[in-house]
Design a protein around this motif. Sequence first.
Motif, PDB file in Angstrom:
ATOM      1  N   PRO A  84     -27.568 -10.432  25.459  1.00 53.34           N
ATOM      2  CA  PRO A  84     -26.531  -9.400  25.355  1.00 53.34           C
ATOM      3  C   PRO A  84     -25.698  -9.507  24.077  1.00 53.34           C
ATOM      4  CG  PRO A  84     -25.701 -11.182  26.681  1.00 53.34           C
ATOM      5  CD  PRO A  84     -27.092 -11.588  26.207  1.00 53.34           C
ATOM      6  N   TYR A  85     -26.293  -9.921  22.973  1.00 54.72           N
ATOM      7  CA  TYR A  85     -25.548 -10.177  21.744  1.00 54.72           C
ATOM      8  C   TYR A  85     -25.576  -9.026  20.752  1.00 54.72           C
ATOM      9  CZ  TYR A  85     -25.481 -14.801  23.689  1.00 54.72           C
ATOM     10  OH  TYR A  85     -25.293 -15.854  24.542  1.00 54.72           O
ATOM     11  N   ARG A  86     -26.173  -7.923  21.142  1.00 55.52           N
ATOM     12  CA  ARG A  86     -26.215  -6.770  20.241  1.00 55.52           C
ATOM     13  C   ARG A  86     -24.829  -6.148  20.104  1.00 55.52           C
ATOM     14  NH1 ARG A  86     -31.995  -4.699  22.567  1.00 55.52           N
ATOM     15  NH2 ARG A  86     -33.154  -6.381  21.598  1.00 55.52           N
ATOM     16  N   ARG A  87     -24.606  -5.548  18.948  1.00 53.71           N
ATOM     17  CA  ARG A  87     -23.341  -4.876  18.627  1.00 53.71           C
ATOM     18  C   ARG A  87     -22.158  -5.849  18.568  1.00 53.71           C
ATOM     19  NH1 ARG A  87     -24.306   0.288  18.079  1.00 53.71           N
ATOM     20  NH2 ARG A  87     -25.936   1.296  19.249  1.00 53.71           N
ATOM     21  N   GLN A  88     -22.456  -7.087  18.195  1.00 51.93           N
ATOM     22  CA  GLN A  88     -21.399  -8.089  18.088  1.00 51.93           C
ATOM     23  C   GLN A  88     -21.421  -8.785  16.726  1.00 51.93           C
ATOM     24  OE1 GLN A  88     -20.896 -10.603  21.566  1.00 51.93           O
ATOM     25  NE2 GLN A  88     -22.049  -9.130  22.782  1.00 51.93           N
ATOM     26  N   GLY A  89     -22.169  -8.252  15.769  1.00 50.92           N
ATOM     27  CA  GLY A  89     -22.179  -8.804  14.422  1.00 50.92           C
ATOM     28  C   GLY A  89     -23.336  -9.738  14.117  1.00 50.92           C
ATOM     29  N   VAL A  90     -24.204  -9.981  15.086  1.00 48.91           N
ATOM     30  CA  VAL A  90     -25.326 -10.894  14.874  1.00 48.91           C
ATOM     31  C   VAL A  90     -26.309 -10.308  13.863  1.00 48.91           C
ATOM     32  CG1 VAL A  90     -27.279 -12.085  15.950  1.00 48.91           C
ATOM     33  CG2 VAL A  90     -25.088 -11.928  17.164  1.00 48.91           C
ATOM     34  N   GLY A  91     -26.712  -9.060  14.053  1.00 53.83           N
ATOM     35  CA  GLY A  91     -27.634  -8.408  13.119  1.00 53.83           C
ATOM     36  C   GLY A  91     -27.041  -8.317  11.726  1.00 53.83           C
ATOM     37  N   THR A  92     -25.770  -7.994  11.653  1.00 60.40           N
ATOM     38  CA  THR A  92     -25.093  -7.912  10.356  1.00 60.40           C
ATOM     39  C   THR A  92     -25.116  -9.264   9.654  1.00 60.40           C
ATOM     40  OG1 THR A  92     -23.690  -6.101  11.111  1.00 60.40           O
ATOM     41  CG2 THR A  92     -22.899  -7.382   9.219  1.00 60.40           C
ATOM     42  N   ALA A  93     -24.830 -10.336  10.389  1.00 57.06           N
ATOM     43  CA  ALA A  93     -24.848 -11.674   9.799  1.00 57.06           C
ATOM     44  C   ALA A  93     -26.246 -12.023   9.295  1.00 57.06           C
ATOM     45  CB  ALA A  93     -24.371 -12.709  10.818  1.00 57.06           C
ATOM     46  N   LEU A  94     -27.273 -11.718  10.084  1.00 57.33           N
ATOM     47  CA  LEU A  94     -28.646 -12.009   9.666  1.00 57.33           C
ATOM     48  C   LEU A  94     -29.037 -11.214   8.425  1.00 57.33           C
ATOM     49  CD1 LEU A  94     -30.392 -12.212  13.136  1.00 57.33           C
ATOM     50  CD2 LEU A  94     -30.338 -14.050  11.435  1.00 57.33           C
ATOM     51  N   VAL A  95     -28.727  -9.922   8.409  1.00 54.31           N
ATOM     52  CA  VAL A  95     -29.101  -9.081   7.267  1.00 54.31           C
ATOM     53  C   VAL A  95     -28.332  -9.505   6.018  1.00 54.31           C
ATOM     54  CG1 VAL A  95     -29.058  -6.731   6.319  1.00 54.31           C
ATOM     55  CG2 VAL A  95     -29.941  -7.138   8.630  1.00 54.31           C
ATOM     56  N   LYS A  96     -27.065  -9.809   6.138  1.00 56.66           N
ATOM     57  CA  LYS A  96     -26.308 -10.271   4.966  1.00 56.66           C
ATOM     58  C   LYS A  96     -26.907 -11.555   4.406  1.00 56.66           C
ATOM     59  CE  LYS A  96     -21.837  -8.139   5.837  1.00 56.66           C
ATOM     60  NZ  LYS A  96     -20.405  -8.376   6.163  1.00 56.66           N
ATOM     61  N   HIS A  97     -27.301 -12.459   5.285  1.00 55.16           N
ATOM     62  CA  HIS A  97     -27.936 -13.699   4.843  1.00 55.16           C
ATOM     63  C   HIS A  97     -29.268 -13.394   4.150  1.00 55.16           C
ATOM     64  CE1 HIS A  97     -27.284 -18.022   5.222  1.00 55.16           C
ATOM     65  NE2 HIS A  97     -28.595 -18.139   5.212  1.00 55.16           N
ATOM     66  N   ALA A  98     -30.036 -12.467   4.729  1.00 54.64           N
ATOM     67  CA  ALA A  98     -31.321 -12.077   4.136  1.00 54.64           C
ATOM     68  C   ALA A  98     -31.122 -11.451   2.761  1.00 54.64           C
ATOM     69  CB  ALA A  98     -32.056 -11.111   5.061  1.00 54.64           C
ATOM     70  N   LEU A  99     -30.132 -10.581   2.621  1.00 58.13           N
ATOM     71  CA  LEU A  99     -29.881  -9.926   1.334  1.00 58.13           C
ATOM     72  C   LEU A  99     -29.517 -10.945   0.264  1.00 58.13           C
ATOM     73  CD1 LEU A  99     -27.835  -6.769   2.437  1.00 58.13           C
ATOM     74  CD2 LEU A  99     -30.307  -6.971   2.054  1.00 58.13           C
ATOM     75  N   THR A 100     -28.723 -11.929   0.638  1.00 57.98           N
ATOM     76  CA  THR A 100     -28.353 -12.991  -0.308  1.00 57.98           C
ATOM     77  C   THR A 100     -29.586 -13.769  -0.738  1.00 57.98           C
ATOM     78  OG1 THR A 100     -26.134 -13.164   0.618  1.00 57.98           O
ATOM     79  CG2 THR A 100     -26.955 -15.067  -0.633  1.00 57.98           C
ATOM     80  N   PHE A 101     -30.405 -14.167   0.230  1.00 54.92           N
ATOM     81  CA  PHE A 101     -31.620 -14.918  -0.085  1.00 54.92           C
ATOM     82  C   PHE A 101     -32.563 -14.092  -0.962  1.00 54.92           C
ATOM     83  CE2 PHE A 101     -36.104 -15.692   0.986  1.00 54.92           C
ATOM     84  CZ  PHE A 101     -36.251 -16.953   0.435  1.00 54.92           C
ATOM     85  N   LEU A 102     -32.711 -12.809  -0.639  1.00 54.61           N
ATOM     86  CA  LEU A 102     -33.627 -11.941  -1.384  1.00 54.61           C
ATOM     87  C   LEU A 102     -33.075 -11.563  -2.758  1.00 54.61           C
ATOM     88  CD1 LEU A 102     -34.734  -9.595   1.542  1.00 54.61           C
ATOM     89  CD2 LEU A 102     -36.115 -11.386   0.449  1.00 54.61           C
TER      90      LEU A 102
END
Length: 170
Positions: A84-102
């Motif tokens: 039940p972790y959707r819409r709580q910033g988890v996806g945003t945190a993952l994508v921001k981390h991915a964008l930094t790495f990429l």
Amino acid sequence: MMADMIRVSVPENVSVDYLLQTYLDVFTRFYPNFDEWFMQKVVPNLGTTRRIFLANIGKEIVGICIVKNCQQEKKICSLRVFEPYRRQGVGTALVKHALTFLGDNYPFVTVPEESLPQYESFFQSFNFQLMDSCCGYYRPNKIEYAFNGFLEPKDISYKSIECLEVLSCQ
């Protein structure tokens, strides 16, 4: 706030088989050869052109992201946030981390038609642009949508989209 509790990291001491069977199993529904792709493309290239990021809250894994970073392509290959972790910033945190790495704010991302409603506004929040679609790209009679780039043509009926309208398979 939940977002303050999210920690994104590269998995250590976690078997790839465990990740595949426990956290990535849902992708086989949308991508018939997902297990094979993961074991033959992702695993051998971990630490070089591929990375897996896990989002944790405490000791619990709440999301996962697989990225590809090479000269030819910068791509978010897989992204999943668990209920039940959707819409709580988890996806945003993952994508921001991915964008930094990429090192790229607009990596290539594809989404199956069943997931488009779930991801469309999320991707728009990152200014990702829906640029292409193809019916039958991975599965017969199912559309794959491409953000920030174009699908490579395959030997199928190929369609590009002109706007954000949802196309039906014909």
